[in-house]
Design a protein around this motif. Sequence first.
Motif, PDB file in Angstrom:
ATOM      1  N   PHE A  63       0.829  -1.203   0.000  1.00 49.11           N
ATOM      2  CA  PHE A  63       0.000   0.000   0.000  1.00 49.11           C
ATOM      3  C   PHE A  63       0.867   1.258   0.000  1.00 49.11           C
ATOM      4  N   ILE A  64       1.965   1.213   0.768  1.00 53.92           N
ATOM      5  CA  ILE A  64       2.879   2.363   0.804  1.00 53.92           C
ATOM      6  C   ILE A  64       3.590   2.528  -0.548  1.00 53.92           C
ATOM      7  N   TYR A  65       4.066   1.411  -1.111  1.00 58.11           N
ATOM      8  CA  TYR A  65       4.793   1.453  -2.383  1.00 58.11           C
ATOM      9  C   TYR A  65       3.909   1.979  -3.514  1.00 58.11           C
ATOM     10  N   ASN A  66       2.616   1.608  -3.480  1.00 53.64           N
ATOM     11  CA  ASN A  66       1.681   2.036  -4.521  1.00 53.64           C
ATOM     12  C   ASN A  66       0.775   3.160  -4.032  1.00 53.64           C
ATOM     13  N   ALA A  67       1.300   4.014  -3.152  1.00 55.50           N
ATOM     14  CA  ALA A  67       0.485   5.085  -2.563  1.00 55.50           C
ATOM     15  C   ALA A  67      -0.084   6.013  -3.631  1.00 55.50           C
ATOM     16  N   ASP A  68       0.700   6.315  -4.660  1.00 55.24           N
ATOM     17  CA  ASP A  68       0.220   7.207  -5.719  1.00 55.24           C
ATOM     18  C   ASP A  68      -0.950   6.584  -6.475  1.00 55.24           C
ATOM     19  N   LYS A  69      -0.855   5.296  -6.755  1.00 54.61           N
ATOM     20  CA  LYS A  69      -1.955   4.610  -7.439  1.00 54.61           C
ATOM     21  C   LYS A  69      -3.195   4.548  -6.552  1.00 54.61           C
ATOM     22  N   MET A  70      -2.992   4.289  -5.261  1.00 51.24           N
ATOM     23  CA  MET A  70      -4.123   4.240  -4.341  1.00 51.24           C
ATOM     24  C   MET A  70      -4.822   5.596  -4.276  1.00 51.24           C
ATOM     25  N   LYS A  71      -4.048   6.650  -4.304  1.00 48.98           N
ATOM     26  CA  LYS A  71      -4.641   7.999  -4.288  1.00 48.98           C
ATOM     27  C   LYS A  71      -5.374   8.279  -5.601  1.00 48.98           C
ATOM     28  N   ASP A  72      -4.806   7.838  -6.719  1.00 48.34           N
ATOM     29  CA  ASP A  72      -5.477   8.024  -8.006  1.00 48.34           C
ATOM     30  C   ASP A  72      -6.824   7.292  -8.029  1.00 48.34           C
ATOM     31  N   LEU A  73      -6.853   6.104  -7.446  1.00 43.52           N
ATOM     32  CA  LEU A  73      -8.102   5.346  -7.391  1.00 43.52           C
ATOM     33  C   LEU A  73      -9.154   6.083  -6.572  1.00 43.52           C
ATOM     34  N   LEU A  74      -8.728   6.665  -5.460  1.00 44.35           N
ATOM     35  CA  LEU A  74      -9.663   7.405  -4.606  1.00 44.35           C
ATOM     36  C   LEU A  74     -10.069   8.724  -5.246  1.00 44.35           C
ATOM     37  N   ASP A  75      -9.138   9.361  -5.938  1.00 47.99           N
ATOM     38  CA  ASP A  75      -9.464  10.606  -6.642  1.00 47.99           C
ATOM     39  C   ASP A  75     -10.532  10.378  -7.707  1.00 47.99           C
ATOM     40  N   ALA A  76     -10.470   9.215  -8.357  1.00 49.64           N
ATOM     41  CA  ALA A  76     -11.472   8.904  -9.380  1.00 49.64           C
ATOM     42  C   ALA A  76     -12.865   8.783  -8.765  1.00 49.64           C
ATOM     43  N   ILE A  77     -12.929   8.186  -7.572  1.00 47.60           N
ATOM     44  CA  ILE A  77     -14.222   8.082  -6.881  1.00 47.60           C
ATOM     45  C   ILE A  77     -14.741   9.472  -6.524  1.00 47.60           C
ATOM     46  N   LYS A  78     -13.848  10.292  -5.997  1.00 42.54           N
ATOM     47  CA  LYS A  78     -14.231  11.659  -5.617  1.00 42.54           C
ATOM     48  C   LYS A  78     -14.705  12.448  -6.828  1.00 42.54           C
ATOM     49  N   SER A  79     -14.020  12.289  -7.946  1.00 40.95           N
ATOM     50  CA  SER A  79     -14.397  13.000  -9.169  1.00 40.95           C
ATOM     51  C   SER A  79     -15.769  12.549  -9.659  1.00 40.95           C
ATOM     52  N   GLU A  80     -16.025  11.251  -9.542  1.00 40.34           N
ATOM     53  CA  GLU A  80     -17.321  10.723  -9.995  1.00 40.34           C
ATOM     54  C   GLU A  80     -18.468  11.268  -9.154  1.00 40.34           C
ATOM     55  N   TRP A  81     -18.248  11.387  -7.858  1.00 42.54           N
ATOM     56  CA  TRP A  81     -19.270  11.962  -6.981  1.00 42.54           C
ATOM     57  C   TRP A  81     -19.651  13.373  -7.452  1.00 42.54           C
ATOM     58  N   ASN A  82     -18.685  14.120  -7.920  1.00 41.65           N
ATOM     59  CA  ASN A  82     -18.924  15.514  -8.302  1.00 41.65           C
ATOM     60  C   ASN A  82     -19.453  15.665  -9.726  1.00 41.65           C
ATOM     61  N   SER A  83     -19.346  14.613 -10.526  1.00 44.17           N
ATOM     62  CA  SER A  83     -19.709  14.744 -11.940  1.00 44.17           C
ATOM     63  C   SER A  83     -21.116  14.247 -12.250  1.00 44.17           C
ATOM     64  N   LEU A  84     -21.646  13.337 -11.444  1.00 44.76           N
ATOM     65  CA  LEU A  84     -22.965  12.781 -11.738  1.00 44.76           C
ATOM     66  C   LEU A  84     -24.056  13.823 -11.489  1.00 44.76           C
ATOM     67  N   THR A  85     -25.009  13.888 -12.412  1.00 45.91           N
ATOM     68  CA  THR A  85     -26.113  14.846 -12.291  1.00 45.91           C
ATOM     69  C   THR A  85     -27.479  14.178 -12.401  1.00 45.91           C
ATOM     70  N   GLU A  86     -27.577  13.072 -13.131  1.00 44.54           N
ATOM     71  CA  GLU A  86     -28.864  12.411 -13.303  1.00 44.54           C
ATOM     72  C   GLU A  86     -29.262  11.677 -12.025  1.00 44.54           C
ATOM     73  N   GLU A  87     -30.519  11.804 -11.650  1.00 46.58           N
ATOM     74  CA  GLU A  87     -31.006  11.264 -10.375  1.00 46.58           C
ATOM     75  C   GLU A  87     -30.836   9.748 -10.288  1.00 46.58           C
ATOM     76  N   LYS A  88     -31.162   9.025 -11.343  1.00 41.47           N
ATOM     77  CA  LYS A  88     -31.061   7.568 -11.327  1.00 41.47           C
ATOM     78  C   LYS A  88     -29.613   7.123 -11.187  1.00 41.47           C
ATOM     79  N   GLU A  89     -28.701   7.787 -11.859  1.00 41.72           N
ATOM     80  CA  GLU A  89     -27.289   7.419 -11.769  1.00 41.72           C
ATOM     81  C   GLU A  89     -26.743   7.711 -10.376  1.00 41.72           C
ATOM     82  N   ILE A  90     -27.171   8.814  -9.786  1.00 43.29           N
ATOM     83  CA  ILE A  90     -26.751   9.135  -8.416  1.00 43.29           C
ATOM     84  C   ILE A  90     -27.271   8.072  -7.455  1.00 43.29           C
ATOM     85  N   GLU A  91     -28.492   7.621  -7.684  1.00 45.33           N
ATOM     86  CA  GLU A  91     -29.071   6.570  -6.833  1.00 45.33           C
ATOM     87  C   GLU A  91     -28.283   5.270  -6.944  1.00 45.33           C
TER      88      GLU A  91
END
Length: 389
Positions: A78-106
Motif C-alpha cells: 500500500f505504501i509502495y503504490n500510494a500514488d496509485k491508491m490515491k489516483d483510485l480514490l481521486d477517481a471516486i471523488k471525481s465521480e461523486w462531483n460529476s454525476l447529475t442524473e437522479e437515477k445514476e446518483i441513486e
Amino acid sequence: MEHYYKVNEFLLSSIGQWPYQKKYSKLFFYGSTVFLLVTQGFLQTGGLIAARCEPAIFLEALPPVMISLMCIVKYINFIYNADKMKDLLDAIKSEWNSLTEEKEIEIFKNWAYDSRKSTLMYAGAVYGSLVPLMISPIIPFFIDLIPDNSNDTIPRLTMFHVEYFIDVDKYYYPLLIHSYFGTMAYITVVVAIDTMFMVYVQYACSIFVILGHRLENLVRTDILMVNANPNLIDDEPYRKIIKCIIKHSDAIEYAHLIESANSVSFLIQLGINMICISFTGLQSALKVDQPHEAFKFASFTIGQTFHLFFESWPPQRLADESERINEYTMRAPWYNTSLRCRKLLQLIIMRSRFPCQLTAGNFYILNLQNFSAVVRSCMSMFTLLSSTQ
C-alpha cells in the motif's frame, strides 16, 4: 462521499495511509504502526527461531508469524503504490462531483452504501475472530481471583510463542500489553487495506451498472426511427454512445489500475493464506484435548478462510458486472438508432465479451471458483499433515 467512506477513512488514518490525511497526523500514526509491526514481528520471529528444535512448539508459532508477514506485505504494498491508491480514490471523488442524473446518483449511492455495510461486517468479523486469541492469556488471571482455588501452578500465557530476551515473568504485564497493541496494529492493517480494496472494486462495479443504465436508455421513445442515416448534428443517440464508449474505457482502465496496484501483493498473500489455513487447521485438530487452545487455532483457520473469501468476492462481482454490459447492450433499443450507432454498439459488445478480472501475479484469477479450489487444496494439505503426525 464522507458519509459512506467515513469508516474507511478512520481505519486508513489509524495506520497513517489515508491520502488526504494531515501531514503531522499521518507521520504520527505511520510511525506508531511501523513501530508496533516491527517490534511484534521481531519478537514473534525470535520465538519461532528459538523453537526450531521443538517441532510441536515450532508448528504452533509458525502461523502467527506467517500472518504477520502477510500483514506486512499488505502494508508495504500500500505504501509502495500510494500514488496509485490515491489516483483510485481521486477517481471516486471525481465521480461523486460529476454525476447529475437522479437515477445514476441513486445507483452510485446504493453501491457506496453496500461498500460501507461490507466494511462494517468485515471489520466486525475480523476483530471478532481476534477475541479468543486475546482472551486466552488472561484466563489464568481470572482463575486466580476465584476463592479457594487449589491450583496454584497455573502458567502465565502469552498470545503467541515469543522470545523476549528478558525475564518474561518479571515484565509479563507490560509485554502482554505490547502484544495486544501489536496484534491490534496488524489486524487494523488487514481490515483497513482489505476494505479499501473492496471500495475500489465496488466503485468500478457501480460504473459498469451506470453504463448499463445509459445503454438501456439510448432512445427514450418507442416510435421506430425511419431515417437510419440522420445528420450527425441531429443524431443524439450517437453522441450518447460515444460517451458510453469513453465511460466503458475509463472503467476498464480503472480496473487495470486496481490490478497493477495489488497483483504482486495478492500472489504473496495467496501463498501465505494456504500455508496458514493448513497449519492452523492442523493445530486445532492436534489440540482437541485442550479446548481453549483448539478454539484459538480454529478461529485462526476460519479467519484466514474468510480473508481469502473477502479477497475473491469483490473481483467476482467486478467480473459479473463488466460481463453484464453485453446484456445491457442487447437490451438497448438499437433498432431505433442510426447505422453509425449500431456499429459503435458492436464495439461495446465485442469488448464486453472479455470480463474485467483481477489476478494474483497474472496467473491466478481472483474469483469464487478459484477460491473453492484453493480451500480444497488447503484441506488436502491439512489431511496430508495430519497423517504424518
